[in-house]
Design an enzyme around this catalytic site. Structure first.
Site, PDB file in Angstrom:
ATOM      1  N   ASN A   1     -23.209  -0.369   1.200  1.00 20.10           N
ATOM      2  CA  ASN A   1     -22.607   0.475  -0.636  1.00 20.10           C
ATOM      3  C   ASN A   1     -21.446   0.057  -0.690  1.00 20.10           C
ATOM      4  O   ASN A   1     -21.141  -0.116  -1.961  1.00 20.10           O
ATOM      5  CB  ASN A   1     -23.622   1.595  -0.862  1.00 20.10           C
ATOM      6  CG  ASN A   1     -24.608   1.373  -0.363  1.00 20.10           C
ATOM      7  OD1 ASN A   1     -25.342   0.794  -0.720  1.00 20.10           O
ATOM      8  ND2 ASN A   1     -25.489   3.190  -0.396  1.00 20.10           N
TER       9      ASN A   1
ATOM     10  N   ARG B   1     -35.316 -11.192  -8.542  1.00 20.42           N
ATOM     11  CA  ARG B   1     -34.804 -11.624  -7.166  1.00 20.42           C
ATOM     12  C   ARG B   1     -36.577 -11.112  -6.196  1.00 20.42           C
ATOM     13  O   ARG B   1     -36.738 -10.791  -6.537  1.00 20.42           O
ATOM     14  CB  ARG B   1     -34.471  -9.796  -7.047  1.00 20.42           C
ATOM     15  CG  ARG B   1     -32.592  -9.979  -7.194  1.00 20.42           C
ATOM     16  CD  ARG B   1     -32.247  -8.381  -6.300  1.00 20.42           C
ATOM     17  NE  ARG B   1     -31.736  -7.619  -7.140  1.00 20.42           N
ATOM     18  CZ  ARG B   1     -30.080  -8.780  -6.690  1.00 20.42           C
ATOM     19  NH1 ARG B   1     -29.566  -9.561  -6.192  1.00 20.42           N
ATOM     20  NH2 ARG B   1     -29.005  -7.884  -8.014  1.00 20.42           N
TER      21      ARG B   1
ATOM     22  N   HIS C   1     -33.460  -9.579 -16.814  1.00 16.25           N
ATOM     23  CA  HIS C   1     -33.905  -8.898 -16.081  1.00 16.25           C
ATOM     24  C   HIS C   1     -34.823  -7.901 -16.197  1.00 16.25           C
ATOM     25  O   HIS C   1     -35.701  -7.448 -15.363  1.00 16.25           O
ATOM     26  CB  HIS C   1     -32.690  -7.989 -15.927  1.00 16.25           C
ATOM     27  CG  HIS C   1     -32.883  -6.603 -15.080  1.00 16.25           C
ATOM     28  ND1 HIS C   1     -32.914  -5.106 -14.911  1.00 16.25           N
ATOM     29  CD2 HIS C   1     -32.271  -6.812 -13.651  1.00 16.25           C
ATOM     30  CE1 HIS C   1     -33.234  -4.428 -14.072  1.00 16.25           C
ATOM     31  NE2 HIS C   1     -32.481  -5.520 -13.302  1.00 16.25           N
TER      32      HIS C   1
END
Length: 741
Positions: free
Chosen positions: A82, A404, A464
């Site tokens: 991260n 994705r 999205h």
């Protein structure tokens, strides 16, 4: 282990005594002078620092003794990975602003340079604690038979085996690079490991500097044969045999370093061929400017300065690691054979409702809307929905967004199968899904070859929203089935991300979904959407209007409440709306996993707002928002929505997102009374946000009977997914609280 149950009154009426919402409102209704000026930047938390606070919570799960050891190592690895991405994107952006002379203030009133200074301090503390935690976990893992050895611990047998392994599997791919006027400093790839060496030639004592890049194709840890589970780091293996790479030289000093480059990608509006543009940008990403460097503590200071000067790095851009560089690679130590050191495997349930209809997804959806709660309920329901559509001769069209997906995606396979069967198939492939652009380009090529109409959406907006639309001939007319999701169409992440999938045959939702697709494929701006709201056109406005309605209810003396579950809360307009709601007496309860720029519990400003974060075995990813609608929360008459959007300017202004109402009574109760109540009741993995933006772990977290929402979801069937075989009075889901907000 007994299934966790929520409290019930003796009368049989459900209550939720431990919920924050059950705590009484302040006794006095007299207005309180705000401790922070409602117009001051101080009312906001810095976005970057809030993210670092989230990653601190991830790291603290590596310290959580309730987790198995390898799962603790996984949290450490996630925390490190991260942080790498944070530097590649966020810190790189701030440094780019400073370099360009941009002094624009953040919402909390800081210049880019001030933010970098605070980030470096906070991130430095986080990195140091990551190193300390690695040393601690390494010691504990050794005690249970998983050892990462130092070179001096190797036996002669181990060294002989490593000698052969080095000659056959490592040496052929290494390229030593001397540094002198005829050998300039080479390009070091992003996240690339490199050994820096100071050498002396034996025949004349001449000193040289050299680099030895470590190819990313090599495993970071080399496993030793024999009893037990033993590893040696790749850099230590190479260090044992440097004499083979530099014969005739004496090693004077060495150290490992790893760089991070600016890896954000900007898309130019005037680009005509988006696919070719991204193929070019992906190549450019690999050569982004260096913004950060990790160095091993063993590296001599003058050698470190030599490298930093060549990379144009300042002292503040360097971090010295006491133990291991690249802690994200420790995930390679998590082996399936040591299942005893990992979470007990969980097998997701398949919705019984679909089984009741003989596996016919369309029949189950026609009967009643279904919400599938991933990963507790299988993503196979989504795959089966599309596979059935591909194989069904009555299906005439399929439209699908792809943000994705996985390497061998069953979703993509179903779309290809449908196109090859002669159906009209449209796939909206988002090329701007950060770090997945390359994979998405490959999917787009495969889909186009099969006859799928591939669309890349807007150049200036990311698509999205997660939407599937299936049009089917039934009884002489066409019926539309839709799927709206809060997560990606990704079977792998669907096993670890908590998300919601709504399936519906509601004609209005079908018409709205069709308009959404027309918007991104043909720039046809939706007119008169019946139920959903979309960004960047109407989603923020819908949320602000709904917040304002709760303020009106509170001022009229009606119950008023707002519940929301988000990954991030950044948008200043919505934060100010929540502050105004709090000041009007609206109870606001938020579950915000990551970034939260709102300050809860500030007298006179946000007294009635509480924020908690849940970080646990599964990544909280779904977005839910609930409004009391004059009846308080929870209530069958409350307004409930699911969404693909977090409350961030990028989601509301620069992305195509969807906000979808939940209207079916069973699904409504599942989302509001089962999922949201369980999250508020969670103790085992919860953190309470304080008014100074710090977080405090739930005081009951270490108790054996601490309530875990994730455990509850794993052991209790959902309301809309349960079948006829499950009686409604058995395994009763989370009880709805009787006290209203």
């Amino acid at each position: 282990m007994a299934k966790p149950r929520l409290d019930l009154k003796d009368s049989g009426e459900p209550v939720a005594d431990s919920l924050p919402l059950e705590q009484p409102l302040p006794a006095s209704s007299e207005p309180v002078e705000p401790a922070i000026d409602p117009a001051s930047p101080e009312r906001f938390v810095n976005r970057e620092l809030s993210w670092l606070a989230f990653n601190r919570r991830v790291l603290e799960e590596a310290q959580n003794s309730r987790h198995p050891l390898l799962e603790r190592l996984r949290f450490l690895s996630i925390s490190a990975s991260n942080l790498d991405e944070f530097y590649m994107v966020r810190v790189a952006g701030l440094k780019g602003m400073v370099a360009a002379g941009v002094a624009t203030l953040s919402d909390d009133g800081l210049t880019p340079a001030q933010q970098i200074a605070r980030v470096e301090q906070m991130a430095g503390e986080l990195i140091a604690d990551q190193q300390t935690e690695w040393a601690s976990l390494r010691k504990m893992l050794r005690e249970v038979g998983v050892a990462v050895l130092d070179p001096e611990e190797l036996s002669e047998t181990d060294r002989l085996w490593l000698d052969r392994e080095f000659r056959e599997g490592i040496f052929p791919v290494l390229t030593p690079l001397a540094l002198d006027p005829s050998h300039p400093f080479p390009f070091i790839p992003n996240l690339g490991f490199t050994l820096a060496l100071r050498l002396s030639r034996k025949k004349d004592g001449k000193a040289i500097n050299a680099l030895l890049p470590v190819p990313s194709q090599l495993q970071r840890f080399v496993r030793l044969p024999g009893e037990g589970t033993r590893f040696v780091s790749l850099e230590n293996v190479i260090g044992l045999f440097l004499h083979r790479l530099f014969p005739g030289y004496t090693l004077l000093g060495s150290g490992l370093f790893r760089i991070i480059r600016d890896s954000d990608v900007e898309v130019e509006e005037e680009a005509e061929d988006l696919v070719l543009l991204f193929e070019t940008l992906l190549k450019r990403r690999r050569r982004g400017s260096v913004i950060h460097m990790f160095c091993s503590a063993s590296m001599p200071a003058d050698l470190r300065d030599f490298i930093a000067n060549h990379l144009a790095l300042k002292a503040s851009d360097l971090v010295i690691a006491e133990h291991l560089i690249g802690l994200g690679d420790t995930r390679q130590l998590i082996l399936d054979e040591r299942a005893d050191l990992q979470f007990k495997p969980y097998i997701a349930r398949f919705p019984e409702r679909i089984r009741d209809h003989g596996g016919d997804c369309f029949a189950a959806i026609r009967a009643k809307d279904i919400v599938v709660h991933h990963p507790f309920e299988s993503f196979d329901a989504v795959v089966q929905f599309l596979r059935q559509a591909a194989a069904d001769p009555d299906v005439v069209a399929i439209k699908q967004t792809l943000y994705r997906t996985s390497k061998n995606s069953p979703i993509v396979s179903a779309l290809i199968e449908a196109a090859e069967a002669g159906k009209s198939v449209t796939a909206l492939v988002e090329l701007k899904a950060r770090f997945d652009e390359e994979a998405n380009i490959r999917w787009a090529r495969d889909l186009e070859r099969a006859g799928v109409q591939v669309v890349y959406g807007f150049i200036e907006l990311k698509t999205h929203a997660k939407v599937s639309l299936v049009v089917r001939r039934e009884g002489g007319s066409l019926r539309t089935y839709v799927h709206f999701g809060t997560g990606n169409y990704h079977p792998v992440t669907a096993k670890i991300y908590t998300d919601l999938s709504l399936f519906s045959a509601d004609p209005a939702l079908g018409r709205d979904a069709a308009q959404l697709f027309n918007y991104v494929t043909g720039y046809a701006e939706p007119i008169g959407l019946e139920k959903i709201a979309i960004s960047p056109l109407s989603l923020r406005g819908k949320l602000i209007d709904s917040i304002q309605e709760e303020i009106v209810h509170a001022r009229a003396g009606k119950p008023a409440g707002i519940w929301a579950k988000l990954n991030a809360l950044v948008d200043p307009h919505l934060i100010d709306g929540l502050y105004k709601a709090s000041q009007a007496g609206v109870r606001v309860e938020l579950v915000v996993r990551g970034i939260c720029c709102l300050k809860p519990g500030v007298p006179g400003l946000s007294d009635n707002i509480r924020v908690k974060s849940i970080v646990g075995r599964f990544l909280e990813h779904g977005r839910i928002v609930c409004f009391g609608n004059g009846f308080g929360l929870p209530s069958p008459k409350a307004k409930v929505f699911i969404s693909s959007a977090d409350w961030m300017p990028r989601n509301l202004d620069r992305r195509v997102e969807a906000l979808v109402p939940i209207e079916n009574p069973t699904v409504h109760e599942q989302v509001l009374g089962q999922i949201m109540v369980a999250l508020f009741k969670d103790q085992a993995q919860s953190w309470e946000m304080n008014s100074d933006a710090t977080y405090t772990r739930d005081p009951h977290a270490d108790r054996e009977d601490a309530f875990s929402a994730h455990t509850y979801f794993m052991t209790n069937p959902s309301l809309s997914g349960r079948g006829r075989a499950l009686k409604m009075n058995e395994n009763k889901p989370v009880a709805i609280a009787t006290r209203r907000t």
